[in-house]
Design a protein around this motif. Structure first.
Motif, PDB file in Angstrom:
ATOM      1  N   ASP A 180      -1.728 -11.615  -4.973  1.00 53.58           N
ATOM      2  CA  ASP A 180      -2.584 -12.034  -3.862  1.00 53.58           C
ATOM      3  C   ASP A 180      -1.936 -13.267  -3.248  1.00 53.58           C
ATOM      4  O   ASP A 180      -2.068 -14.376  -3.759  1.00 53.58           O
ATOM      5  N   ALA A 181      -1.226 -13.046  -2.160  1.00 48.98           N
ATOM      6  CA  ALA A 181      -0.456 -14.128  -1.551  1.00 48.98           C
ATOM      7  C   ALA A 181      -1.322 -15.112  -0.784  1.00 48.98           C
ATOM      8  O   ALA A 181      -0.845 -16.186  -0.412  1.00 48.98           O
ATOM      9  N   GLY A 182      -2.561 -14.756  -0.503  1.00 52.35           N
ATOM     10  CA  GLY A 182      -3.451 -15.664   0.205  1.00 52.35           C
ATOM     11  C   GLY A 182      -3.651 -15.278   1.655  1.00 52.35           C
ATOM     12  O   GLY A 182      -2.881 -14.517   2.242  1.00 52.35           O
ATOM     13  N   ASP A 183      -4.704 -15.843   2.237  1.00 49.62           N
ATOM     14  CA  ASP A 183      -5.064 -15.490   3.608  1.00 49.62           C
ATOM     15  C   ASP A 183      -4.076 -16.001   4.645  1.00 49.62           C
ATOM     16  O   ASP A 183      -4.007 -15.476   5.757  1.00 49.62           O
ATOM     17  N   ASP A 184      -3.312 -17.038   4.315  1.00 46.86           N
ATOM     18  CA  ASP A 184      -2.338 -17.573   5.272  1.00 46.86           C
ATOM     19  C   ASP A 184      -0.983 -16.880   5.185  1.00 46.86           C
ATOM     20  O   ASP A 184      -0.117 -17.103   6.027  1.00 46.86           O
ATOM     21  N   ALA A 185      -0.807 -16.061   4.176  1.00 46.85           N
ATOM     22  CA  ALA A 185       0.498 -15.441   3.945  1.00 46.85           C
ATOM     23  C   ALA A 185       0.748 -14.289   4.915  1.00 46.85           C
ATOM     24  O   ALA A 185      -0.167 -13.631   5.397  1.00 46.85           O
ATOM     25  N   VAL A 186       2.034 -14.060   5.183  1.00 45.47           N
ATOM     26  CA  VAL A 186       2.481 -12.953   6.024  1.00 45.47           C
ATOM     27  C   VAL A 186       3.487 -12.133   5.225  1.00 45.47           C
ATOM     28  O   VAL A 186       4.443 -12.684   4.665  1.00 45.47           O
ATOM     29  N   VAL A 187       3.264 -10.836   5.166  1.00 48.24           N
ATOM     30  CA  VAL A 187       4.180  -9.931   4.471  1.00 48.24           C
ATOM     31  C   VAL A 187       4.917  -9.095   5.511  1.00 48.24           C
ATOM     32  O   VAL A 187       4.294  -8.524   6.420  1.00 48.24           O
ATOM     33  N   THR A 188       6.236  -9.030   5.392  1.00 46.41           N
ATOM     34  CA  THR A 188       7.055  -8.225   6.305  1.00 46.41           C
ATOM     35  C   THR A 188       7.987  -7.339   5.493  1.00 46.41           C
ATOM     36  O   THR A 188       8.191  -7.572   4.297  1.00 46.41           O
ATOM     37  N   PRO A 189       8.576  -6.329   6.124  1.00 50.71           N
ATOM     38  CA  PRO A 189       9.649  -5.602   5.431  1.00 50.71           C
ATOM     39  C   PRO A 189      10.811  -6.544   5.135  1.00 50.71           C
ATOM     40  O   PRO A 189      10.977  -7.581   5.790  1.00 50.71           O
ATOM     41  N   GLY A 190      11.615  -6.200   4.147  1.00 49.39           N
ATOM     42  CA  GLY A 190      12.806  -6.989   3.874  1.00 49.39           C
ATOM     43  C   GLY A 190      13.727  -7.021   5.084  1.00 49.39           C
ATOM     44  O   GLY A 190      13.851  -6.045   5.818  1.00 49.39           O
ATOM     45  N   PHE A 191      14.379  -8.171   5.318  1.00 46.23           N
ATOM     46  CA  PHE A 191      15.264  -8.321   6.468  1.00 46.23           C
ATOM     47  C   PHE A 191      16.581  -7.557   6.237  1.00 46.23           C
ATOM     48  O   PHE A 191      16.995  -7.330   5.100  1.00 46.23           O
ATOM     49  N   ILE A 192      17.223  -7.207   7.367  1.00 44.94           N
ATOM     50  CA  ILE A 192      18.460  -6.419   7.318  1.00 44.94           C
ATOM     51  C   ILE A 192      19.563  -7.160   8.061  1.00 44.94           C
ATOM     52  O   ILE A 192      19.387  -7.559   9.222  1.00 44.94           O
ATOM     53  N   ASP A 193      20.677  -7.346   7.384  1.00 45.96           N
ATOM     54  CA  ASP A 193      21.888  -7.867   8.022  1.00 45.96           C
ATOM     55  C   ASP A 193      22.648  -6.653   8.558  1.00 45.96           C
ATOM     56  O   ASP A 193      23.212  -5.871   7.799  1.00 45.96           O
ATOM     57  N   ALA A 194      22.658  -6.494   9.883  1.00 42.86           N
ATOM     58  CA  ALA A 194      23.204  -5.272  10.490  1.00 42.86           C
ATOM     59  C   ALA A 194      24.721  -5.187  10.424  1.00 42.86           C
ATOM     60  O   ALA A 194      25.289  -4.120  10.681  1.00 42.86           O
TER      61      ALA A 194
END
Length: 944
Positions: free
Chosen positions: A483-497
């Motif tokens: 539970d990362a908390g209400d302020d947290a943002v979860v995104t997909p892992g970043f990609i170095d193209a």
């Protein structure tokens, strides 16, 4: 409490007879004394460790109800210290177990259960049966431990009025440590199940033919009215002298011994009338415990007045709907709501009859419906239960000196979706779920893709893949919950193209047959540094990539247990570099390369077609015909044939420092020319083919394996009889040719071709050319062409050839002047991997290329063009946002767009179900300067 050894061992055994002579009893007692002495469990020490947890609930006096960031020091199975991080000194000699997302609480205690089963004795009243005798200290109770129950009270049964003596045992740990209280309390059952017990037969021993067997004696009670009188009469009889000294009634003797020693009593009752009898009886006995799953709401005040604790059996119907109760007015409908308004009496909670102990936490949680608060419920399955059972000095709460029996939970103890993650008994692991368990991540914002953002969302990862995403996802048993908390943002892992992670400074230019993924192994410090920054995928490209021949790009992950976990695709793209090449020449060379690949692909397509036809014929019973072998071909030279014969030639110019000489044999058939090199000997298969225009012009190629780079082409002119001049071109290199016919004789070529079919007529596959395999994938549109360009003229030439003529997926790299063709790129779905410098200059004015292109509908991605330089890609995106690019576009460039441009969107780039479980947890919006990467998950496992 009476000493158990004062009661003969035979009297404690399930199914023992009712009366035996005293001498036989002494022999049995001696036997069991010896057995007990020889089977005593050896003492064992408990575990020693330090537990760190996100939340600790001690359930003890003098400490907070919840300790955030708690620490528990355990030594030799007992708690040595407990408190908040920073308040407790962590001994350096102990291992540390960290549970940053979990809640730790005492192990739960079932204050009543039927785990020991019912003894088979017929006696309605007996103090001789002991539930501990039915307990297997070596048994595996992990199914119950998995539900969080670490200790139970073993009931001797509810089928007799006085059924025996219970015990308190642990379900884990060393066998020698499992029995906490061998004889806890005498159990009475004011229940309908105890009515009308079986007939009591007095068997004669030894048997005699002249002594009749007496009829069985009816036993009381047979109704509610007979319960208490029968009990009181039995107790009085047990305390009176034995009338017949020759006969030993050990049931009566055991009951008397228990009462004389002041042993405790428990009374089970469900109906209000029976409960009042139980309360009256125990009040007269100066105390005891009431066990009920029934109408306690009618007797709450009486329980409080008598100061009696209550063990309530929570009715919980799981697995299937409940059965019919019917319309009878006396039916007992068990409901947890009967606890509503219950006075503040000592209360323990357990599961009802016939229900699984593993469901006890859930059963207890349902008592919240009756208005009980969290504290009273949790105490009811831990501390209060231990105190009622008389073992509160050992278990039930987390305090210094107590046994380290505790649970690690995935969340709130009373939440339906919480599950047990680990169980410790005396500091040793008693239960641990499979290591491949699920992971649930909750955050205030879950950015699934540009088209889907969930506020207050959750992501479920199973088997390394995203299984579900939404406001409330399934929570499988044993799932780890973050539970990362209400302020947290979860995104997909970043990609170095476009990066070089793992190349370790190797700046070479590999051929098209080289898979860079072969260099990838277990992650090292540079890999983990990249992962810690949130970059989970890298399009691994060579430093000097491709030219017009092309080089393979591998898609890898920055973390993972092994190479198999890290490699997404060995060949993810084919990269070319024409940034320093004249646009027309670049287009010409790329086209030759593509045509060579096309020819290779067609050979495989032909094979697959023939194979399918052959298989269909085999199914239908038709025999496939094998093609006859080709014969040697000969020809005669006609008088007017200007070509056929042996030619001596000289090559000069281009990269050749000195002229080279040799001989070739040519043959003209109609307008077609075929030939071979005669001198010097050529060690590889080759063939000269061409056409003659009938006058002076000759055009053709030398068919030889060039690793997919096309064939050298020649253009010659017969400037006079038996003499020719011209050039040979290959990969941008031109060599001058001059030749003279030195022999005019018929030329013979022995045609040696590999077999195309087997003996059964089955088509044989073409020879695999590793240099052309990537081109085959490209032409099949399974991977994209990635082309490094600069000027708008190069962009025009590449787009025209690859995207428009060959209609292949195309992504441009750098593409400084891509904005000139923005509309065309958007139409053809050609993306751009942006230059490493985010801010460019156009007519001396700074601008952000990514912003321009993304607004025009062109998909863009970021690159590091470095090994672990990808660790700063988020800052690159942040700077682009600060300079005008939208945060949404920047996030898409680091995730979804990069995956789509590289044809990896079936694996990474979003959090849609089926994608790899790669995600990043931020403590705020990803491109805010004050936001940090808190955690990184790759394949469902946290990167540390």
């Amino acid at each position: 409490m009476p000493d158990r050894e004062n009661i003969p061992a035979s009297a404690r055994r399930v199914g023992a007879g009712r009366k035996i002579p005293g001498l036989a009893l002494l022999g049995c007692a001696a036997f069991f004394w010896i057995t007990a002495a020889t089977t005593a469990y050896p003492p064992e020490r408990g575990g020693s460790l330090v537990i760190r947890a996100g939340r600790v609930m001690p359930v003890a006096d003098g400490v907070p109800w919840v300790i955030e960031g708690g620490v528990i020091v355990i030594r030799d199975g007992r708690i040595e210290a407990i408190g908040a991080e920073g308040e407790v000194v962590i001994p350096p000699d102990l291992p540390v177990a960290s549970f940053p997302d979990e809640t730790v609480m005492p192990g739960m205690i079932a204050a009543a259960c039927d785990l020991a089963g019912f003894h088979r004795g017929v006696e309605s009243v007996s103090g001789a049966y002991s539930a501990v005798d039915a307990f297997d200290a070596y048994a595996d109770y992990r199914v119950i431990l998995a539900g969080g129950v670490t200790a139970v009270h073993l009931d001797p049964g509810r089928h007799r009025l006085i059924s025996g003596v219970g015990a308190v045992v642990r379900l884990g740990g060393a066998p020698a440590e499992r029995v906490l209280s061998e004889r806890s309390a005498l159990q009475l059952n004011f229940l309908e199940s105890a009515y009308s017990p079986p007939l009591d037969f007095n068997y004669i021993f030894p048997a005699s033919s002249d002594v009749a067997i007496e009829p069985g004696r009816r036993q009381a009670p047979d109704s509610r009215l007979g319960q208490q009188p029968t009990v009181r009469a039995a107790l009085e009889s047990a305390l009176s002298p034995t009338p017949d000294a020759a006969v030993f009634d050990f049931h009566r003797r055991a009951l008397g011994a228990w009462i004389s020693a002041g042993g405790g009593m428990r009374v089970r009752a469900d109906r209000a009338g029976d409960l009042r009898q139980a309360i009256e009886f125990l009040r007269d006995r100066k105390g005891g415990v009431v066990v009920s799953g029934g109408e306690v709401n009618d007797v709450g005040a009486e329980l409080a007045a008598a100061k009696l604790p209550l063990v309530f059996e929570v009715p919980l119907q799981t697995g299937r709907p409940a059965g019919n109760l019917g319309a009878h007015p006396d039916v007992l409908a068990r409901r947890v709501e009967v606890l509503e308004g219950l006075p503040e009496i000592p209360l323990a909670l357990t599961v009802g009859e016939g229900h699984d102990l593993s469901d006890m936490r859930l059963a207890a949680a349902t008592s919240l419906r009756a208005g009980l608060d969290e504290r009273r419920v949790i105490e009811g399955v831990t501390r209060r239960a231990a105190e009622i059972l008389g073992v509160g000095d050992r278990i039930g709460s987390l305090a210094p000196g107590k046994d380290a029996d505790l649970l690690v939970l995935s969340g709130d103890p009373l939440s339906t979706t919480t599950h047990v993650r680990k169980v410790y008994v005396r500091g040793t692991t008693a239960f641990e779920p499979p290591s491949e368990g699920a992971l649930v991540v909750r955050a205030g914002t879950v950015w699934v893709s540009p088209d889907r953002v969930i506020e207050g969302g959750e992501v479920l990862i199973e088997g390394g893949k995203v299984a579900a995403v939404g406001r409330a996802v399934p929570r499988p048993p044993y799932a780890k919950v973050v539970d990362a908390g209400d302020d947290a943002v979860v995104t997909p892992g970043f990609i170095d193209a476009r990066g070089h992670l793992g190349l370790r400074g190797d700046g070479g230019s590999p051929g098209p047959d080289v898979k860079l993924s072969k260099a990838i192994g277990a992650p090292d410090v540079t890999d983990l540094r990249t992962a810690a920054a949130g970059v989970t995928t890298v399009a691994l490209s060579p430093y000097r990539g491709g030219g017009t021949t092309g080089a393979q790009v591998s898609a890898i992950k920055s973390g993972g247990r092994s190479r198999a976990d890290r490699v997404i695709r060995d060949t993810a793209a084919l990269i070319f570099d024409v940034s320093d090449t004249d646009p027309p020449a670049a287009a010409e060379q790329l086209k030759k390369r593509l045509e060579a690949g096309k020819k290779y692909l067609e050979s495989w397509q032909k094979y697959e077609k023939e194979l399918k036809e052959w298989e269909e014929k085999q199914k239908s019973g038709q025999a496939a015909e094998a093609k006859p072998a080709e014969k040697e071909q000969t020809t005669e030279v006609k008088d007017d044939d200007p070509i056929t014969g042996t030619w001596s030639g000289t090559l000069s110019g281009g990269p050749l420092p000195n002229p080279e000489t040799g001989k070739v044999a040519l043959r003209l058939t109609g307008t077609q020319i075929e030939g071979r090199v005669v001198e010097p000997a050529v060690p590889v298969d080759h063939k000269i083919t061409g056409t003659f225009d009938g006058e002076k012009g000759i055009k053709g190629q030398i068919e030889v394996d060039t690793q997919g780079n096309g064939y050298p082409e020649f253009e010659l002119t017969l400037d006079r009889a038996d003499h020719m001049t011209g050039v040979i071109r290959f990969m941008g290199i031109t060599v001058n040719v001059e030749g003279e016919r030195v022999e005019k004789k018929p030329v013979e070529f022995k045609v040696e071709r590999s077999k195309t079919r087997g003996k059964d007529g089955r088509p044989l596959a073409p020879k695999v050319d590793e240099g052309l395999e990537p081109l085959k994938l490209l032409l099949e549109k399974k991977i994209p062409a990635v082309v490094r360009v600069s000027a708008h003229t190069q962009i025009d030439a590449v787009v025209k050839l690859i995207a428009e003529e060959f209609e292949l997926p195309l992504t441009l790299v750098d593409a400084e002047e891509a904005s000139v063709h923005a509309a065309r790129l958007a139409e053809k779905k050609v993306g751009v991997i942006l230059p490493v410098n985010v801010v460019r200059t156009r007519q001396y004015v700074p601008y952000v290329q990514g912003d321009d292109l993304s607004r025009a509908g062109v998909a863009v991605a970021f690159q590091s063009d470095a090994e672990d330089g990808a660790r700063s890609l988020r800052e690159v995106g942040m700077y682009a946002v600060e300079r005008g690019m939208s945060a949404e576009a920047a996030l898409a460039a680091l995730t979804t767009n990069a995956a789509r441009l590289l044809r990896l969107d079936d694996r990474v780039g979003s959090l849609e179900p089926g994608r790899d479980g790669d995600l990043v947890i931020f403590d705020g919006p990803p491109f805010e300067a004050g936001t940090s990467v808190r955690r990184v998950i790759i394949n469902g496992e946290e990167v540390r």
